[in-house]
Scaffold this motif. Structure first.
Motif, PDB file in Angstrom:
ATOM      1  N   GLU A 181       0.818  -1.207   0.000  1.00  0.00           N
ATOM      2  CA  GLU A 181       0.000   0.000   0.000  1.00  0.00           C
ATOM      3  C   GLU A 181       0.858   1.265   0.000  1.00  0.00           C
ATOM      4  OE1 GLU A 181      -2.424  -0.024   3.452  1.00  0.00           O
ATOM      5  OE2 GLU A 181      -0.753  -0.004   4.881  1.00  0.00           O
ATOM      6  N   SER A 186      -0.938   0.760  -5.869  1.00  0.00           N
ATOM      7  CA  SER A 186      -1.889  -0.049  -5.108  1.00  0.00           C
ATOM      8  C   SER A 186      -3.275   0.588  -5.057  1.00  0.00           C
ATOM      9  CB  SER A 186      -1.367  -0.274  -3.686  1.00  0.00           C
ATOM     10  OG  SER A 186      -2.205  -1.157  -2.968  1.00  0.00           O
ATOM     11  N   ALA A 199      -0.638  -5.739   0.868  1.00  0.00           N
ATOM     12  CA  ALA A 199      -0.745  -4.319   1.225  1.00  0.00           C
ATOM     13  C   ALA A 199       0.078  -3.960   2.453  1.00  0.00           C
ATOM     14  CB  ALA A 199      -2.207  -3.938   1.459  1.00  0.00           C
TER      15      ALA A 199
END
Length: 281
Positions: A181, A186, A199
């Motif tokens: 992330e 993302s 993530a």
């Protein structure tokens, strides 16, 4: 009659003032620009000042005219002697892709510098406005940025709240790499209603193993493609039928050339990614 005459004079005065302001803006706007990233070259062309770019780095290939710009470096670095010789009155750096020490050297040489390094999809719009201010193209920049923000909001509203889909983004195959992330890429997954299975990884672009991917239970695999990542074709996921994405034929190949370049053109491949994730629902 006197009132009409007065209004006419005021209108004329306003037109003269506007013309004067425009003339001053044209005089102060940069005439020779070095753009040290493919995305800033593209954005400058969209603002109508692409013909002022005198130098750039490799892979600045859009629009077609950009291919004729003198190349003065690449991801390994730029040639400072060429920068000096081109006599730019504006240099658009890329702090996420240029060498930091070279950016500092450019500043020390006294050149006017603005940075272009969007770190999110929303920052694409603010970056456009930033470049518009730097080049005297404020009105055009606001128009492009507003259009991008509108389309981004529409896509997000359509997909983000749908049933979440576990998604693996295969950034590279040898070694096997993905995104967390911390990478702005993302956001395509999250805004499309997907869950990036890596993530929470501590680095933006972590190396992972096949075992890691299998344990993630990914329902969709996205393998971005461009000329530099054709080795993806050598990685065969079909042998791992226990992975839902493989078993249900949800492996897709979005256009990385556009998707990884933070400009308004990302909208179309983003729509494709959202639809690809949506097929797994």
């Amino acid at each position: 009659m006197a009132l009409i005459t007065k209004l006419t004079r005021l209108t004329l005065a306003s037109c003269i003032l506007l013309t004067s302001i425009t003339a001053v803006a044209d005089q102060t706007a940069p005439k020779r620009i070095i753009a040290l990233s493919p995305h800033s070259v593209e954005l400058l062309y969209s603002l109508g000042v692409g013909d002022r770019i005198v130098g750039t780095i490799s892979h600045a290939d859009y629009p077609e005219q950009a291919k004729s710009i003198e190349v003065i470096g690449d991801y390994k670095g730029i040639t400072l002697e060429k920068v000096i010789a081109l006599k730019p009155d504006l240099i658009v750096t890329w702090s996420g892709g240029n060498k930091i020490n070279q950016i500092e050297q450019i500043k020390q040489l006294g050149f006017t510098v603005v940075d272009s390094n969007p770190q999110s999809l929303t920052e694409i719009a603010s970056n456009i406005r930033h470049l518009g201010n730097a080049t005297g193209q404020v009105e055009q920049a606001n128009k492009i940025a507003a259009g991008f923000e509108r389309e981004l909001a529409e896509i997000t509203a359509k997909y983000q709240k749908k049933a979440p889909i576990k998604t693996f983004y295969q950034l590279w195959s040898k070694p096997l790499m993905t995104i967390s992330e911390q990478s702005w890429i993302s956001q395509y997954i999250s805004r499309c209603g997907g869950i990036n299975v890596f993530a929470d990884t501590k680095t933006a672009y972590p190396k992972v193993s096949v075992e890691n991917v299998l344990l993630s239970g990914a329902e969709v695999i996205l393998v971005p493609r461009d000329k530099q990542t054709r080795d993806h074709e050598l990685f065969n996921w079909e042998q791992w039928q226990l992975l839902p994405a493989v078993k249900n034929n949800h492996i897709y190949y979005p256009n990385a050339t556009i998707l990884h370049r933070p400009t308004p053109r990302v909208i179309e491949p983003m729509r494709e990614v959202c639809e690809q994730i949506n097929r797994a629902r």
